[in-house]
Design a protein around this motif. Sequence first.
Motif, short mmCIF file in Angstrom:
data_model
loop_
_atom_site.label_atom_id
_atom_site.label_comp_id
_atom_site.label_asym_id
_atom_site.label_seq_id
_atom_site.Cartn_x
_atom_site.Cartn_y
_atom_site.Cartn_z
N ALA A 1 38.01 42.04 40.97
CA ALA A 1 36.61 42.34 41.29
C ALA A 1 36.05 41.11 41.99
O ALA A 1 36.26 39.97 41.54
CB ALA A 1 35.83 42.63 40.02
N GLU A 2 35.35 41.36 43.08
CA GLU A 2 34.91 40.27 43.94
C GLU A 2 33.43 40.44 44.28
O GLU A 2 32.99 41.55 44.55
CB GLU A 2 35.76 40.38 45.21
N ILE A 3 32.70 39.34 44.22
CA ILE A 3 31.31 39.35 44.68
C ILE A 3 31.17 38.21 45.69
O ILE A 3 31.49 37.06 45.38
CB ILE A 3 30.30 39.13 43.52
N SER A 4 30.69 38.54 46.88
CA SER A 4 30.52 37.54 47.95
C SER A 4 31.78 36.71 48.15
O SER A 4 31.71 35.48 48.31
CB SER A 4 29.34 36.62 47.63
N GLY A 5 32.92 37.35 48.09
CA GLY A 5 34.17 36.64 48.34
C GLY A 5 34.71 35.87 47.14
O GLY A 5 35.79 35.29 47.22
N ASN A 6 33.98 35.88 46.02
CA ASN A 6 34.45 35.18 44.82
C ASN A 6 34.99 36.17 43.80
O ASN A 6 34.29 37.13 43.44
CB ASN A 6 33.31 34.39 44.16
N ILE A 7 36.18 35.91 43.33
CA ILE A 7 36.77 36.81 42.33
C ILE A 7 36.11 36.53 40.98
O ILE A 7 36.10 35.39 40.50
CB ILE A 7 38.29 36.62 42.26
N VAL A 8 35.54 37.58 40.39
CA VAL A 8 34.83 37.43 39.11
C VAL A 8 35.55 38.14 37.97
O VAL A 8 35.09 38.09 36.83
CB VAL A 8 33.37 37.95 39.21
N GLY A 9 36.68 38.77 38.26
CA GLY A 9 37.42 39.42 37.19
C GLY A 9 38.71 40.01 37.73
O GLY A 9 38.86 40.20 38.94
N TRP A 10 39.63 40.24 36.83
CA TRP A 10 40.87 40.92 37.23
C TRP A 10 41.41 41.73 36.07
O TRP A 10 41.07 41.51 34.90
CB TRP A 10 41.94 39.94 37.75
N THR A 11 42.25 42.68 36.42
CA THR A 11 42.95 43.46 35.40
C THR A 11 44.34 43.81 35.89
O THR A 11 44.60 43.84 37.10
CB THR A 11 42.15 44.74 35.02
N HIS A 12 45.23 44.01 34.95
CA HIS A 12 46.63 44.32 35.25
C HIS A 12 47.01 45.54 34.42
O HIS A 12 46.91 45.54 33.19
CB HIS A 12 47.49 43.10 34.85
N GLY A 13 47.42 46.58 35.12
CA GLY A 13 47.84 47.80 34.43
C GLY A 13 49.28 48.13 34.77
O GLY A 13 49.80 47.73 35.81
#
Length: 148
Positions: free
Chosen positions: A52-64
Amino acid sequence: MTSELIVRKAKMDDAARVAELSGTLGYPVSIEAMTQRLGRVLPLETHTVIVAEISGNIVGWTHGTEQELLELGCRCEILGLVVAEGQRGLGTGRRLVEAIEQWARGRGLDQIFVRSNVIRPESHPFYERIGFERYKTQHAYRKALRDP
Ligand SMILES: CC(C)(COP(=O)(O)OP(=O)(O)OC[C@H]1O[C@@H](n2cnc3c(N)ncnc32)[C@H](O)[C@@H]1OP(=O)(O)O)[C@@H](O)C(=O)NCCC(=O)NCCS
């Protein structure tokens, strides 16, 4: 650059930020190690890593992942999920899990699971709020296969 939340597949270039957020999850990992891991995981069609990205900054991730268990058949499991401190409670976690669900449905899977450590009290109401049901409590065991 838009300040709206974008949810997209992870790329190799994301390794540094994914590693940093892994540290906030309690699993510190070097950029080099994360680069190697992403290099192995991203090409696998049975895995998906979403950021998940806001203004080019990654603010979260998930791995499924898609797993085939003899006793349960094919199912999706969320192996990791983190939203940056200071960005929580804004709908990012929900969007990340929705992206995994969409991926899993696209693969014909009809069940999604996640294991959440009892030391993560914030994640328990989160999962229940987004439609997961707590159905059991387990002990987790491990054993080293090499001398330290
Ligand atoms: C758990 C986590 C991923 C949730 O992400 P988030 O972006 O804060 O969650 P969202 O904002 O998308 O919340 C979705 C819903 O859950 C609710 N929720 C989220 N955290 C909550 C909490 N601690 N208590 C009660 N409800 C909560 C939100 O209010 C929201 O409900 P709504 O849509 O009705 O308003 C985040 O807190 C986190 O990264 N925690 C540390 C790592 C972790 O525990 N990971 C899970 C590993 S299994």
